[in-house]
Motif scaffolding. Structure first.
Motif, PDB file in Angstrom:
ATOM      1  N   ALA A 116      71.331-112.308 -86.925  1.00  0.00           N
ATOM      2  CA  ALA A 116      71.411-112.892 -88.267  1.00  0.00           C
ATOM      3  C   ALA A 116      70.630-114.201 -88.330  1.00  0.00           C
ATOM      4  O   ALA A 116      69.837-114.420 -89.255  1.00  0.00           O
ATOM      5  CB  ALA A 116      72.870-113.112 -88.661  1.00  0.00           C
ATOM      6  N   GLU A 117      70.848-115.071 -87.357  1.00  0.00           N
ATOM      7  CA  GLU A 117      70.156-116.361 -87.364  1.00  0.00           C
ATOM      8  C   GLU A 117      68.648-116.182 -87.191  1.00  0.00           C
ATOM      9  O   GLU A 117      67.865-116.896 -87.808  1.00  0.00           O
ATOM     10  CB  GLU A 117      70.745-117.271 -86.296  1.00  0.00           C
ATOM     11  CG  GLU A 117      72.151-117.734 -86.663  1.00  0.00           C
ATOM     12  CD  GLU A 117      72.844-118.541 -85.585  1.00  0.00           C
ATOM     13  OE1 GLU A 117      72.291-118.671 -84.465  1.00  0.00           O
ATOM     14  OE2 GLU A 117      73.954-119.039 -85.863  1.00  0.00           O
ATOM     15  N   ALA A 118      68.235-115.224 -86.376  1.00  0.00           N
ATOM     16  CA  ALA A 118      66.806-114.960 -86.201  1.00  0.00           C
ATOM     17  C   ALA A 118      66.175-114.438 -87.492  1.00  0.00           C
ATOM     18  O   ALA A 118      64.996-114.648 -87.741  1.00  0.00           O
ATOM     19  CB  ALA A 118      66.580-113.963 -85.063  1.00  0.00           C
ATOM     20  N   ALA A 119      66.973-113.787 -88.332  1.00  0.00           N
ATOM     21  CA  ALA A 119      66.478-113.269 -89.609  1.00  0.00           C
ATOM     22  C   ALA A 119      66.558-114.322 -90.717  1.00  0.00           C
ATOM     23  O   ALA A 119      66.232-114.034 -91.865  1.00  0.00           O
ATOM     24  CB  ALA A 119      67.280-112.024 -90.004  1.00  0.00           C
ATOM     25  N   GLY A 120      67.011-115.529 -90.385  1.00  0.00           N
ATOM     26  CA  GLY A 120      67.060-116.609 -91.368  1.00  0.00           C
ATOM     27  C   GLY A 120      68.391-116.755 -92.086  1.00  0.00           C
ATOM     28  O   GLY A 120      68.516-117.599 -92.969  1.00  0.00           O
ATOM     29  N   LEU A 121      69.388-115.975 -91.722  1.00  0.00           N
ATOM     30  CA  LEU A 121      70.708-116.126 -92.330  1.00  0.00           C
ATOM     31  C   LEU A 121      71.430-117.298 -91.679  1.00  0.00           C
ATOM     32  O   LEU A 121      71.166-117.637 -90.525  1.00  0.00           O
ATOM     33  CB  LEU A 121      71.541-114.852 -92.165  1.00  0.00           C
ATOM     34  CG  LEU A 121      70.967-113.580 -92.775  1.00  0.00           C
ATOM     35  CD1 LEU A 121      71.917-112.405 -92.549  1.00  0.00           C
ATOM     36  CD2 LEU A 121      70.691-113.754 -94.254  1.00  0.00           C
ATOM     37  N   LYS A 122      72.352-117.891 -92.421  1.00  0.00           N
ATOM     38  CA  LYS A 122      73.137-119.005 -91.909  1.00  0.00           C
ATOM     39  C   LYS A 122      74.574-118.537 -91.692  1.00  0.00           C
ATOM     40  O   LYS A 122      75.129-117.819 -92.526  1.00  0.00           O
ATOM     41  CB  LYS A 122      73.109-120.160 -92.890  1.00  0.00           C
ATOM     42  CG  LYS A 122      71.739-120.788 -93.029  1.00  0.00           C
ATOM     43  CD  LYS A 122      71.780-121.934 -94.013  1.00  0.00           C
ATOM     44  CE  LYS A 122      70.492-122.669 -94.175  1.00  0.00           C
ATOM     45  NZ  LYS A 122      69.280-121.970 -94.112  1.00  0.00           N
ATOM     46  N   SER A 123      75.155-118.966 -90.596  1.00  0.00           N
ATOM     47  CA  SER A 123      76.546-118.633 -90.317  1.00  0.00           C
ATOM     48  C   SER A 123      77.433-119.292 -91.364  1.00  0.00           C
ATOM     49  O   SER A 123      77.304-120.495 -91.619  1.00  0.00           O
ATOM     50  CB  SER A 123      76.944-119.121 -88.922  1.00  0.00           C
ATOM     51  OG  SER A 123      76.171-118.467 -87.940  1.00  0.00           O
ATOM     52  N   VAL A 124      78.297-118.510 -92.001  1.00  0.00           N
ATOM     53  CA  VAL A 124      79.190-119.052 -93.021  1.00  0.00           C
ATOM     54  C   VAL A 124      80.652-118.869 -92.661  1.00  0.00           C
ATOM     55  O   VAL A 124      81.526-119.463 -93.284  1.00  0.00           O
ATOM     56  CB  VAL A 124      78.917-118.442 -94.416  1.00  0.00           C
ATOM     57  CG1 VAL A 124      77.543-118.831 -94.914  1.00  0.00           C
ATOM     58  CG2 VAL A 124      79.101-116.941 -94.406  1.00  0.00           C
ATOM     59  N   MET A 125      80.942-118.032 -91.652  1.00  0.00           N
ATOM     60  CA  MET A 125      82.325-117.776 -91.304  1.00  0.00           C
ATOM     61  C   MET A 125      82.413-117.252 -89.884  1.00  0.00           C
ATOM     62  O   MET A 125      81.588-116.452 -89.460  1.00  0.00           O
ATOM     63  CB  MET A 125      82.893-116.741 -92.288  1.00  0.00           C
ATOM     64  CG  MET A 125      84.376-116.481 -92.201  1.00  0.00           C
ATOM     65  SD  MET A 125      84.921-115.342 -90.928  1.00  0.00           S
ATOM     66  CE  MET A 125      83.947-113.922 -91.239  1.00  0.00           C
ATOM     67  N   ALA A 126      83.397-117.728 -89.165  1.00  0.00           N
ATOM     68  CA  ALA A 126      83.744-117.190 -87.853  1.00  0.00           C
ATOM     69  C   ALA A 126      85.256-117.281 -87.738  1.00  0.00           C
ATOM     70  O   ALA A 126      85.852-118.282 -88.137  1.00  0.00           O
ATOM     71  CB  ALA A 126      83.074-117.977 -86.731  1.00  0.00           C
ATOM     72  N   MET A 127      85.863-116.227 -87.215  1.00  0.00           N
ATOM     73  CA  MET A 127      87.315-116.222 -87.138  1.00  0.00           C
ATOM     74  C   MET A 127      87.764-115.483 -85.887  1.00  0.00           C
ATOM     75  O   MET A 127      87.205-114.451 -85.533  1.00  0.00           O
ATOM     76  CB  MET A 127      87.900-115.534 -88.374  1.00  0.00           C
ATOM     77  CG  MET A 127      89.420-115.539 -88.409  1.00  0.00           C
ATOM     78  SD  MET A 127      90.078-114.761 -89.887  1.00  0.00           S
ATOM     79  CE  MET A 127      89.763-113.054 -89.514  1.00  0.00           C
ATOM     80  N   ASN A 128      88.770-116.031 -85.234  1.00  0.00           N
ATOM     81  CA  ASN A 128      89.434-115.379 -84.123  1.00  0.00           C
ATOM     82  C   ASN A 128      90.893-115.210 -84.525  1.00  0.00           C
ATOM     83  O   ASN A 128      91.545-116.186 -84.896  1.00  0.00           O
ATOM     84  CB  ASN A 128      89.363-116.227 -82.851  1.00  0.00           C
ATOM     85  CG  ASN A 128      87.951-116.459 -82.388  1.00  0.00           C
ATOM     86  OD1 ASN A 128      87.038-115.734 -82.760  1.00  0.00           O
ATOM     87  ND2 ASN A 128      87.763-117.473 -81.574  1.00  0.00           N
ATOM     88  N   GLN A 129      91.382-113.999 -84.464  1.00  0.00           N
ATOM     89  CA  GLN A 129      92.785-113.730 -84.742  1.00  0.00           C
ATOM     90  C   GLN A 129      93.297-112.883 -83.589  1.00  0.00           C
ATOM     91  O   GLN A 129      93.016-111.680 -83.538  1.00  0.00           O
ATOM     92  CB  GLN A 129      92.969-113.012 -86.076  1.00  0.00           C
ATOM     93  CG  GLN A 129      94.429-112.807 -86.416  1.00  0.00           C
ATOM     94  CD  GLN A 129      94.602-112.226 -87.811  1.00  0.00           C
ATOM     95  OE1 GLN A 129      93.654-112.023 -88.547  1.00  0.00           O
ATOM     96  NE2 GLN A 129      95.832-111.948 -88.153  1.00  0.00           N
TER      97      GLN A 129
END
Length: 162
Positions: free
Chosen positions: A109-122
């Motif tokens: 995703a980052e290599a394609a220019g997207l920005k991380s908007v969410m990460a979750m561990n449950q």
């Protein structure tokens, strides 16, 4: 099927949370003391890396470069496509741990220019979301749940944007 219901429910929760979560901010460098003290100016976000060299098949015909099958994925069935094939959702299992799956998709995703908007561990479940930033831009969501055999059950959702 029953074990996948929590992952699907979590996936929909992730989509809702992604819309509310602001983009991550650059971190400040730790302050040092003494005559050789470093500047406390904000540390810039790293530049996007080149697309990973790992060859991966598209999740569906016409899917964006970040929406690919994880290497050696065992696909559960054909993807469900939306918006004339510009978006979709699919599930599959892999032998690797959920953390490895999330790292793979974050890198793409980052290599394609997207920005991380969410990460979750449950518990042992991991989720990740990335976006192009603007309304109607490309998006990616991944939920990876551990399986009884030590691998991961994965739900991949994507949109190529407008």
């Amino acid at each position: 099927m029953i074990r996948r219901l929590p992952a699907v429910a979590l996936g929909f929760s992730v989509l809702a949370l992604a819309a509310c979560n602001p983009a991550p901010k650059a971190e400040k460098a730790p302050a040092e003391t003494g005559p050789e003290a470093a500047s406390t100016a904000p540390v810039p976000a790293p530049a996007p890396a080149a697309m990973p060299a790992v060859a991966a098949a598209p999740a569906a015909q016409g899917a964006p470069v970040f929406a690919v099958l994880y290497p050696e994925a065992a696909v559960d069935g054909a993807p469900t496509l939306a918006d004339g094939g510009r978006g979709g959702i699919m599930t599959f299992t892999v032998a690797d741990a959920p953390e490895d799956v999330i790292a793979f998709y974050r890198t793409r995703a980052e290599a394609a220019g997207l920005k991380s908007v969410m990460a979750m561990n449950q518990g042992a479940v991991r989720a990740y979301g990335a976006s192009g930033g603007d309304a109607g831009s490309a998006e990616l969501q991944v939920v990876a749940s551990p399986t009884d055999t030590g691998g991961a059950s994965v739900q991949l959702t994507w949109s190529a944007g407008q």
